[in-house]
Write a protein that holds these residues in place. Structure first.
Motif, PDB file in Angstrom:
ATOM      1  N   ILE A 154       0.804  -1.221   0.000  1.00 26.41           N
ATOM      2  CA  ILE A 154       0.000   0.000   0.000  1.00 26.41           C
ATOM      3  C   ILE A 154       0.841   1.276   0.000  1.00 26.41           C
ATOM      4  CG2 ILE A 154      -0.298   0.091   2.509  1.00 26.41           C
ATOM      5  CD1 ILE A 154      -3.196   1.032   1.969  1.00 26.41           C
ATOM      6  N   PRO A 155       2.088   1.295   0.536  1.00 27.08           N
ATOM      7  CA  PRO A 155       2.867   2.543   0.447  1.00 27.08           C
ATOM      8  C   PRO A 155       3.189   2.982  -0.978  1.00 27.08           C
ATOM      9  CG  PRO A 155       3.718   1.173   2.216  1.00 27.08           C
ATOM     10  CD  PRO A 155       2.739   0.330   1.454  1.00 27.08           C
ATOM     11  N   THR A 156       2.959   2.097  -1.975  1.00 30.71           N
ATOM     12  CA  THR A 156       3.186   2.517  -3.363  1.00 30.71           C
ATOM     13  C   THR A 156       2.240   3.640  -3.762  1.00 30.71           C
ATOM     14  OG1 THR A 156       1.717   0.736  -4.127  1.00 30.71           O
ATOM     15  CG2 THR A 156       4.085   0.276  -4.105  1.00 30.71           C
ATOM     16  N   SER A 157       1.213   3.903  -2.952  1.00 25.04           N
ATOM     17  CA  SER A 157       0.303   5.007  -3.256  1.00 25.04           C
ATOM     18  C   SER A 157       1.000   6.359  -3.153  1.00 25.04           C
ATOM     19  CB  SER A 157      -0.910   4.981  -2.325  1.00 25.04           C
ATOM     20  OG  SER A 157      -0.523   5.213  -0.983  1.00 25.04           O
ATOM     21  N   VAL A 158       2.212   6.372  -2.615  1.00 25.49           N
ATOM     22  CA  VAL A 158       3.000   7.611  -2.620  1.00 25.49           C
ATOM     23  C   VAL A 158       3.161   8.111  -4.053  1.00 25.49           C
ATOM     24  CG1 VAL A 158       5.299   8.559  -2.162  1.00 25.49           C
ATOM     25  CG2 VAL A 158       4.207   7.098  -0.475  1.00 25.49           C
ATOM     26  N   LEU A 159       3.209   7.192  -5.009  1.00 25.72           N
ATOM     27  CA  LEU A 159       3.334   7.571  -6.426  1.00 25.72           C
ATOM     28  C   LEU A 159       2.096   8.344  -6.889  1.00 25.72           C
ATOM     29  CD1 LEU A 159       4.820   4.244  -7.870  1.00 25.72           C
ATOM     30  CD2 LEU A 159       6.045   6.346  -7.268  1.00 25.72           C
ATOM     31  N   LEU A 160       0.927   7.947  -6.412  1.00 26.72           N
ATOM     32  CA  LEU A 160      -0.297   8.672  -6.767  1.00 26.72           C
ATOM     33  C   LEU A 160      -0.244  10.103  -6.245  1.00 26.72           C
ATOM     34  CD1 LEU A 160      -3.012   5.976  -5.884  1.00 26.72           C
ATOM     35  CD2 LEU A 160      -1.804   6.316  -8.050  1.00 26.72           C
ATOM     36  N   VAL A 161       0.239  10.234  -5.022  1.00 27.20           N
ATOM     37  CA  VAL A 161       0.372  11.569  -4.431  1.00 27.20           C
ATOM     38  C   VAL A 161       1.360  12.401  -5.234  1.00 27.20           C
ATOM     39  CG1 VAL A 161       1.077  12.846  -2.370  1.00 27.20           C
ATOM     40  CG2 VAL A 161      -0.249  10.746  -2.136  1.00 27.20           C
ATOM     41  N   GLY A 162       2.434  11.754  -5.699  1.00 29.69           N
ATOM     42  CA  GLY A 162       3.410  12.456  -6.525  1.00 29.69           C
ATOM     43  C   GLY A 162       2.790  12.985  -7.811  1.00 29.69           C
ATOM     44  N   VAL A 163       1.928  12.185  -8.425  1.00 30.98           N
ATOM     45  CA  VAL A 163       1.244  12.621  -9.652  1.00 30.98           C
ATOM     46  C   VAL A 163       0.346  13.823  -9.359  1.00 30.98           C
ATOM     47  CG1 VAL A 163      -0.465  11.972 -11.391  1.00 30.98           C
ATOM     48  CG2 VAL A 163       1.326  10.358 -10.748  1.00 30.98           C
ATOM     49  N   LEU A 164      -0.368  13.781  -8.239  1.00 35.01           N
ATOM     50  CA  LEU A 164      -1.237  14.904  -7.877  1.00 35.01           C
ATOM     51  C   LEU A 164      -0.440  16.165  -7.569  1.00 35.01           C
ATOM     52  CD1 LEU A 164      -3.798  13.023  -5.575  1.00 35.01           C
ATOM     53  CD2 LEU A 164      -4.146  13.786  -7.941  1.00 35.01           C
ATOM     54  N   ALA A 165       0.708  15.984  -6.915  1.00 31.12           N
ATOM     55  CA  ALA A 165       1.566  17.142  -6.628  1.00 31.12           C
ATOM     56  C   ALA A 165       2.100  17.744  -7.919  1.00 31.12           C
ATOM     57  CB  ALA A 165       2.717  16.724  -5.715  1.00 31.12           C
ATOM     58  N   LEU A 166       2.458  16.886  -8.881  1.00 33.13           N
ATOM     59  CA  LEU A 166       2.929  17.369 -10.180  1.00 33.13           C
ATOM     60  C   LEU A 166       1.817  18.126 -10.904  1.00 33.13           C
ATOM     61  CD1 LEU A 166       5.109  17.474 -12.378  1.00 33.13           C
ATOM     62  CD2 LEU A 166       4.250  15.264 -13.214  1.00 33.13           C
ATOM     63  N   ALA A 167       0.606  17.595 -10.834  1.00 31.08           N
ATOM     64  CA  ALA A 167      -0.530  18.278 -11.457  1.00 31.08           C
ATOM     65  C   ALA A 167      -0.737  19.655 -10.829  1.00 31.08           C
ATOM     66  CB  ALA A 167      -1.796  17.427 -11.307  1.00 31.08           C
ATOM     67  N   ALA A 168      -0.596  19.719  -9.498  1.00 30.97           N
ATOM     68  CA  ALA A 168      -0.754  21.006  -8.814  1.00 30.97           C
ATOM     69  C   ALA A 168       0.295  22.002  -9.279  1.00 30.97           C
ATOM     70  CB  ALA A 168      -0.668  20.798  -7.300  1.00 30.97           C
ATOM     71  N   SER A 169       1.524  21.534  -9.455  1.00 27.78           N
ATOM     72  CA  SER A 169       2.607  22.429  -9.871  1.00 27.78           C
ATOM     73  C   SER A 169       2.398  22.970 -11.285  1.00 27.78           C
ATOM     74  CB  SER A 169       3.949  21.705  -9.789  1.00 27.78           C
ATOM     75  OG  SER A 169       4.050  20.709 -10.789  1.00 27.78           O
ATOM     76  N   MET A 170       1.594  22.258 -12.080  1.00 23.97           N
ATOM     77  CA  MET A 170       1.325  22.670 -13.461  1.00 23.97           C
ATOM     78  C   MET A 170      -0.048  23.316 -13.600  1.00 23.97           C
ATOM     79  SD  MET A 170       2.950  19.344 -15.420  1.00 23.97           S
ATOM     80  CE  MET A 170       2.807  20.098 -17.050  1.00 23.97           C
ATOM     81  N   GLY A 171      -0.682  23.605 -12.454  1.00 29.22           N
ATOM     82  CA  GLY A 171      -1.987  24.259 -12.491  1.00 29.22           C
ATOM     83  C   GLY A 171      -3.105  23.370 -12.986  1.00 29.22           C
ATOM     84  N   ALA A 172      -2.908  22.051 -12.897  1.00 26.38           N
ATOM     85  CA  ALA A 172      -3.894  21.110 -13.429  1.00 26.38           C
ATOM     86  C   ALA A 172      -4.737  20.502 -12.316  1.00 26.38           C
ATOM     87  CB  ALA A 172      -3.196  20.014 -14.231  1.00 26.38           C
ATOM     88  N   LEU A 173      -5.387  21.358 -11.537  1.00 24.08           N
ATOM     89  CA  LEU A 173      -6.302  20.892 -10.494  1.00 24.08           C
ATOM     90  C   LEU A 173      -7.709  21.383 -10.815  1.00 24.08           C
ATOM     91  CD1 LEU A 173      -4.252  21.530  -7.203  1.00 24.08           C
ATOM     92  CD2 LEU A 173      -4.447  19.407  -8.512  1.00 24.08           C
ATOM     93  N   GLY A 174      -8.686  20.815 -10.134  1.00 27.00           N
ATOM     94  CA  GLY A 174     -10.060  21.252 -10.353  1.00 27.00           C
ATOM     95  C   GLY A 174     -10.516  20.998 -11.776  1.00 27.00           C
ATOM     96  N   GLU A 175     -11.034  22.014 -12.435  1.00 29.83           N
ATOM     97  CA  GLU A 175     -11.517  21.867 -13.803  1.00 29.83           C
ATOM     98  C   GLU A 175     -10.392  21.634 -14.797  1.00 29.83           C
ATOM     99  OE1 GLU A 175     -13.894  25.234 -14.755  1.00 29.83           O
ATOM    100  OE2 GLU A 175     -15.478  24.764 -13.291  1.00 29.83           O
ATOM    101  N   GLY A 176      -9.157  21.913 -14.382  1.00 31.79           N
ATOM    102  CA  GLY A 176      -8.024  21.732 -15.279  1.00 31.79           C
ATOM    103  C   GLY A 176      -7.341  20.386 -15.163  1.00 31.79           C
ATOM    104  N   LEU A 177      -7.953  19.421 -14.471  1.00 35.32           N
ATOM    105  CA  LEU A 177      -7.339  18.101 -14.302  1.00 35.32           C
ATOM    106  C   LEU A 177      -7.039  17.462 -15.651  1.00 35.32           C
ATOM    107  CD1 LEU A 177      -9.312  16.462 -11.351  1.00 35.32           C
ATOM    108  CD2 LEU A 177      -6.853  16.840 -11.446  1.00 35.32           C
ATOM    109  N   TRP A 178      -5.900  16.793 -15.713  1.00 36.72           N
ATOM    110  CA  TRP A 178      -5.511  16.102 -16.953  1.00 36.72           C
ATOM    111  C   TRP A 178      -6.587  15.112 -17.376  1.00 36.72           C
ATOM    112  CZ3 TRP A 178      -0.404  14.951 -14.053  1.00 36.72           C
ATOM    113  CH2 TRP A 178       0.451  16.067 -14.132  1.00 36.72           C
ATOM    114  N   GLY A 179      -6.850  15.072 -18.666  1.00 39.79           N
ATOM    115  CA  GLY A 179      -7.811  14.116 -19.201  1.00 39.79           C
ATOM    116  C   GLY A 179      -9.228  14.627 -19.290  1.00 39.79           C
ATOM    117  N   GLY A 180      -9.482  15.784 -18.691  1.00 40.86           N
ATOM    118  CA  GLY A 180     -10.826  16.343 -18.760  1.00 40.86           C
ATOM    119  C   GLY A 180     -11.838  15.508 -18.002  1.00 40.86           C
ATOM    120  N   THR A 181     -13.083  15.530 -18.475  1.00 44.09           N
ATOM    121  CA  THR A 181     -14.163  14.780 -17.817  1.00 44.09           C
ATOM    122  C   THR A 181     -14.950  13.984 -18.843  1.00 44.09           C
ATOM    123  OG1 THR A 181     -15.697  16.645 -18.019  1.00 44.09           O
ATOM    124  CG2 THR A 181     -14.407  16.497 -15.990  1.00 44.09           C
ATOM    125  N   TRP A 182     -15.465  12.854 -18.396  1.00 42.86           N
ATOM    126  CA  TRP A 182     -16.361  12.040 -19.223  1.00 42.86           C
ATOM    127  C   TRP A 182     -17.702  11.930 -18.515  1.00 42.86           C
ATOM    128  CZ3 TRP A 182     -12.653   7.245 -19.998  1.00 42.86           C
ATOM    129  CH2 TRP A 182     -11.537   7.642 -20.769  1.00 42.86           C
TER     130      TRP A 182
END
Length: 213
Positions: A154-182
């Motif tokens: 389960i500690p491998t979920s640190v990688l998920l947090v890393g992806v979210l932190a990277l998204a935050a650094s690129m302004g890709a949170l909220g409506e700007g999340l990568w991949g858009g919405t379906w």
């Protein structure tokens, strides 16, 4: 008739903590990091201050450090116990299960399917840890050390947090999340939430065996 004291002493305050080993207190540091991550994720949703989002994300690798240290300290001091194993699992589900899911929700994974994905991820983590606890003895060798993990730890979920932190650094949170919405049926799905589904599925895999270092 002289008064005699009972041989059995009454329980002292904090008697449970008095029985803890050093490694157990380090494990509590892991749980504290996970709890702080959840609080910081909630604070970010209220303030939208990126510093709080980053602080929540930092709690994951910090919890991982505590998770590694408690095992090493237990081996060094030869203080392995059933209590320590249970403490470790409970701390892990907070720091590497609930906290990453909370951060994902705060990041914008708030559609109906997203929530189902996050709940699935946490349930997989709980199942993974429960299975590990009940099978640890059967998976261990002659030295009582578990040779491999069934499913990803389960500690491998640190990688998920890393992806979210990277998204935050690129302004890709909220409506700007990568991949858009379906729009799938009545609910919205952000494709990014599928990484939580993948992570959870790998955790409960019985055929995937990863050597334990």
């Amino acid at each position: 008739m002289p008064h005699t004291h009972s041989a059995q002493q009454p329980p002292r305050h904090f008697s449970m903590l008095r029985g803890f080993h050093l490694a157990d207190f380090v494990t509590l540091g892991n749980a504290a990091c996970g709890t702080l991550a959840v609080f910081l994720a909630m604070a970010y949703m209220n303030s939208h201050a990126l510093q709080q989002f980053y602080a929540a994300a930092v709690m994951a690798p910090l919890a991982f450090v505590f998770d590694v240290l408690d095992g090493r300290i237990a081996r060094w001091r030869q203080t392995h116990s059933a209590l320590g194993r249970e403490l470790d699992s409970l701390a892990d589900i907070v720091s590497f299960g609930v906290a990453p899911a909370a951060l994902g929700y705060a990041a914008g994974l708030q559609g109906g399917w997203d929530v189902m994905a996050l709940v699935y991820f946490v349930c997989c983590g709980v199942s993974r840890l429960a299975r590990y606890n009940v099978t640890a003895e059967s998976l261990s060798g002659e030295d009582a050390k578990v040779r491999y993990f069934e499913g990803t730890p389960i500690p491998t979920s640190v990688l998920l947090v890393g992806v979210l932190a990277l998204a935050a650094s690129m302004g890709a949170l909220g409506e700007g999340l990568w991949g858009g919405t379906w729009q799938i049926g009545p609910w919205v799905l952000h494709p990014l939430s599928l990484m939580f589904v993948l992570s959870g599925t790998l955790m409960i895999s019985k055929t995937l065996r990863i050597p334990k270092l």
